[in-house]
Enzyme design. Structure first.
Site, PDB file in Angstrom:
ATOM      1  CD  GLU A   1       9.791  12.429  12.470  1.00  0.00           C
ATOM      2  OE1 GLU A   1       8.597  11.785  12.502  1.00  0.00           O
ATOM      3  OE2 GLU A   1      10.618  11.953  12.106  1.00  0.00           O
TER       4      GLU A   1
ATOM      5  CD  GLU B   1      13.063   4.081   8.422  1.00  0.00           C
ATOM      6  OE1 GLU B   1      12.906   5.023   9.329  1.00  0.00           O
ATOM      7  OE2 GLU B   1      12.863   4.388   7.464  1.00  0.00           O
TER       8      GLU B   1
ATOM      9  CE  LYS C   1      -1.983   2.736   2.762  1.00  0.00           C
ATOM     10  NZ  LYS C   1      -1.693   4.007   1.922  1.00  0.00           N
TER      11      LYS C   1
HETATM   12  P1  NAI Z   1       1.564   7.954   8.463  1.00  0.00           P
HETATM   13  O1  NAI Z   1       2.426   7.186   9.345  1.00  0.00           O
HETATM   14  O2  NAI Z   1       0.166   8.314   8.880  1.00  0.00           O
HETATM   15  O3  NAI Z   1       1.471   7.412   7.029  1.00  0.00           O
HETATM   16  C1  NAI Z   1       2.618   6.423   6.407  1.00  0.00           C
HETATM   17  C2  NAI Z   1       1.696   5.317   5.809  1.00  0.00           C
HETATM   18  O4  NAI Z   1       1.051   4.819   6.697  1.00  0.00           O
HETATM   19  C3  NAI Z   1       0.938   5.971   4.714  1.00  0.00           C
HETATM   20  O5  NAI Z   1       0.778   4.868   3.611  1.00  0.00           O
HETATM   21  C4  NAI Z   1      -0.486   5.883   5.352  1.00  0.00           C
HETATM   22  O6  NAI Z   1      -1.493   5.531   4.466  1.00  0.00           O
HETATM   23  C5  NAI Z   1      -0.367   4.668   6.015  1.00  0.00           C
HETATM   24  N1  NAI Z   1      -1.307   4.619   7.261  1.00  0.00           N
HETATM   25  C6  NAI Z   1      -1.747   5.506   8.165  1.00  0.00           C
HETATM   26  N2  NAI Z   1      -2.520   5.218   9.225  1.00  0.00           N
HETATM   27  C7  NAI Z   1      -2.689   3.784   9.068  1.00  0.00           C
HETATM   28  C8  NAI Z   1      -3.325   2.833   9.936  1.00  0.00           C
HETATM   29  N3  NAI Z   1      -3.993   2.975  10.854  1.00  0.00           N
HETATM   30  N4  NAI Z   1      -3.134   1.543   9.678  1.00  0.00           N
HETATM   31  C9  NAI Z   1      -2.467   1.162   8.623  1.00  0.00           C
HETATM   32  N5  NAI Z   1      -1.416   2.042   7.850  1.00  0.00           N
HETATM   33  C10 NAI Z   1      -1.774   3.437   7.968  1.00  0.00           C
HETATM   34  O7  NAI Z   1       2.087   9.263   8.546  1.00  0.00           O
HETATM   35  P2  NAI Z   1       1.625  10.845   7.857  1.00  0.00           P
HETATM   36  O8  NAI Z   1       0.411  11.095   8.520  1.00  0.00           O
HETATM   37  O9  NAI Z   1       1.692  10.762   6.137  1.00  0.00           O
HETATM   38  O10 NAI Z   1       2.806  11.857   8.359  1.00  0.00           O
HETATM   39  C11 NAI Z   1       2.517  12.193   9.661  1.00  0.00           C
HETATM   40  C12 NAI Z   1       3.928  12.394  10.385  1.00  0.00           C
HETATM   41  O11 NAI Z   1       4.606  11.268  10.576  1.00  0.00           O
HETATM   42  C13 NAI Z   1       4.859  13.468   9.564  1.00  0.00           C
HETATM   43  O12 NAI Z   1       4.855  14.788   9.668  1.00  0.00           O
HETATM   44  C14 NAI Z   1       6.367  12.851  10.198  1.00  0.00           C
HETATM   45  O13 NAI Z   1       6.505  13.312  11.540  1.00  0.00           O
HETATM   46  C15 NAI Z   1       6.023  11.378  10.315  1.00  0.00           C
HETATM   47  N6  NAI Z   1       6.708  10.544   9.210  1.00  0.00           N
HETATM   48  C16 NAI Z   1       7.707   9.659   9.160  1.00  0.00           C
HETATM   49  C17 NAI Z   1       8.114   9.128   8.206  1.00  0.00           C
HETATM   50  C18 NAI Z   1       9.383   8.415   8.258  1.00  0.00           C
HETATM   51  O14 NAI Z   1       9.965   8.164   7.455  1.00  0.00           O
HETATM   52  N7  NAI Z   1      10.008   7.992   9.328  1.00  0.00           N
HETATM   53  C19 NAI Z   1       7.534   8.984   6.900  1.00  0.00           C
HETATM   54  C20 NAI Z   1       6.454   9.785   6.885  1.00  0.00           C
HETATM   55  C21 NAI Z   1       5.746  10.577   8.140  1.00  0.00           C
END
Ligand code: NAI
Ligand code: MG
Length: 491
Positions: free
Chosen positions: A394, A263, A188
């Protein structure tokens, strides 16, 4: 007029927006679509099929069938490696299109897509192609008249959920070890940036991967993502993203006791001692934070500078940060594009406001650009204290917090005073200091006199709440294999 030799780059045509299940492109079961937005113009680039529970179910069934029955299940390991090489070849052949598509969907400068993302993708796929026929067990001397050996077998159907900051590279990090070990995949991609993953899905078919080995279901986290995490037909979830999302996933996956690797985020300390090559450290501090619009899990977002050089260091750093070229990511000279979406843009601006209100000194930037697009000026805060939110949270944007320190013991204590532990860096010419810091800091990666140096062979992942398991390197193979012990009676 002299002909200019500057290459010009333009947005490519979007070729694929559907769901990939069992080698076929389909609409979502519900018929719904969602828009992916251009972060420069705020306009819709394309409508993409919106996968949900029903689509995940079909994809998992296809992946399960491919794992148990298809040609993939009996294929020689070396042939799996050849398919990975073939996919890498196709990425190379489509380099211009894929790098431009990444820039269109994500907003990152084309120079970064071409110099960083795409080369790292190709290298990662080739690195794991080489592992496919080198994954083996041991023979073990046990007591008695028995012969005992181990095998490392593929874990099975893997659900992979990735973010938007390096859309194609995150695919390569996930697919490489999963395919090398013989697993099958339901991926996904992030809802903000599904396009390069879908285009790669077309190349998967062209490369000749058997049907159902790689399935791609674009959609949202709480719907498609959650369905994947809960599905009893999925053996393992690999997730990259927010630490808070990982907590939700861990809880949802507990019902089926899935294997989990994470990660996650960070607030990585970047430590500059007075004896360092300061020009190199300034360049490293700038790159370590502002690269990819600050949207890096390992961003060096807490910059600790030794007190005696703090003032001169900050002065030059501010000059350098403010000279970054913000603008159209398709221009070759642009070094900073827009943030990925409105939510991230709003989050970052709210942290900048907190920094200003909290008494930190905003030395450059601190404002969005006027007009369309999610552009935020490169921002440097000095006089930051450890308890300010800009020093603890972050931010995931172009916002650098500079803190000053007096000695090694103090900076180690402060560097470690966080729930994160993804990366750290130290700048010094003194080998002893470098080793002392590298040993004491609680982080999965430590860079000495460099920042953001990645290699497909070097493991990457977090201590503490920055992750579980390691990506890249030989270490990542453990995420996708289960160990089998076989004991034969020789009596
Ligand atoms: P997120 O963790 O919500 O999204 C990342 C992935 O997880 C996306 O594909 C999303 O659709 C999926 N996801 C979200 N909720 C889920 C659930 N309940 N069950 C399964 N999959 C789910 O991150 P988001 O909202 O894009 O960004 C929020 C913050 O997260 C950012 O501001 C940043 O601080 C952090 N982040 C860190 C990353 C890293 O590389 N460590 C990458 C992206 C965001
Ligand atoms: Mg989210």
């Amino acid at each position: 007029m002299a002909v200019t030799d500057t290459k010009t780059f333009t947005a490519p045509k979007v070729k694929q927006t559907k769901i990939l299940i069992n080698g076929e492109w389909r609409d979502s079961v519900s018929g719904k679509t969602f828009p992916t937005i251009n972060p420069v113009t705020e306009e819709v680039i394309a409508e993409v099929a919106e996968g949900d529970k029903a689509d995940i179910d079909l994809a998992v069934k296809a992946a399960r069938n491919a794992f148990e029955n298809g040609p993939w299940a009996t294929m020689d390991a070396r042939d799996r490696g050849q398919l990975l090489h073939r996919l890498a070849d196709l990425v190379e052949e489509n380099f211009d299109e894929l790098s431009a598509l990444e820039t269109l969907d994500n907003g990152k400068p084309i120079s970064d897509s071409r110099a960083a993302d795409l080369p790292l993708v190709i290298d990662c796929l080739r690195y794991y192609a080489g592992w496919a026929d080198k994954i083996h067990g041991q023979t073990i001397p046990v007591r008695g008249n028995y012969f005992t050996y181990t095998k490392r077998e593929p874990t099975g159907v893997c659900g992979q959920i990735i973010p938007w900051n390096f859309p194609l590279l995150m695919v390569a990090w996930k697919w490489g070890p999963a395919l090398a070990t013989g697993c099958t995949i339901v991926m996904k991609p992030a809802e903000q940036t599904p396009l390069t993953c879908l285009r790669l899905g077309e190349l998967v078919i062209e490369a000749g991967f058997p049907e159902g080995v790689i399935n791609i279901v674009p959609g949202y986290g709480p719907t498609a993502g959650d369905a994947l995490v809960r599905h009893p037909g999925v053996d393992k979830i690999a997730f990259t993203g927010d630490s808070n999302t990982a907590k939700i996933i861990m809880s949802a996956a507990s019902q089926t006791l899935k294997r989990l690797t994470f990660e996650l985020g960070g607030k990585s300390p970047n430590v500059v001692f007075a004896d360092a090559d300061l020009d190199a450290a300034i360049a490293g501090a700038e790159f370590g934070l502002f690269f990819n619009q600050g949207q890096c899990c390992c961003a060096g977002s807490r910059l600790f500078v030794e007190e005696s050089v703090h003032e001169q260091f900050v002065e030059k750093l501010v000059q350098q940060a403010s000279s970054r070229k913000l603008g159209d990511p398709f221009l070759a000279e642009t070094t900073q594009g827009p943030q990925v979406d409105k939510a991230q843009y709003d989050k970052i601006l709210s942290y900048i406001e907190k920094g200003k209100q909290g008494g930190a000194a905003c030395l450059t930037g601190g404002e969005p650009l006027e007009g369309k697009g999610y552009f935020i000026e490169p921002t440097v805060f000095a006089n930051v204290t450890d308890d300010m939110e800009i020093a603890t949270d972050e931010i995931f944007g172009p916002v650098l917090s500079v803190l000053s320190f007096k000695d090694m013991d103090e900076v180690i204590r402060r560097a470690n005073d966080t729930n994160f532990g993804l990366a750290a860096a130290v700048w010094t010419k003194d080998v002893n200091k470098a080793h002392i810091f590298a040993s004491a800091v609680r982080a999965g990666t430590v860079w000495v006199n460099c920042y953001d140096v990645f290699d497909a062979a070097a493991p990457f992942g977090g201590f503490k709440q920055s992750g579980m398991g390691r990506e890249l390197g030989e270490a990542a193979l453990a995420n996708y294999t289960d160990l089998k012990t076989v004991t034969m009676n020789l009596g």
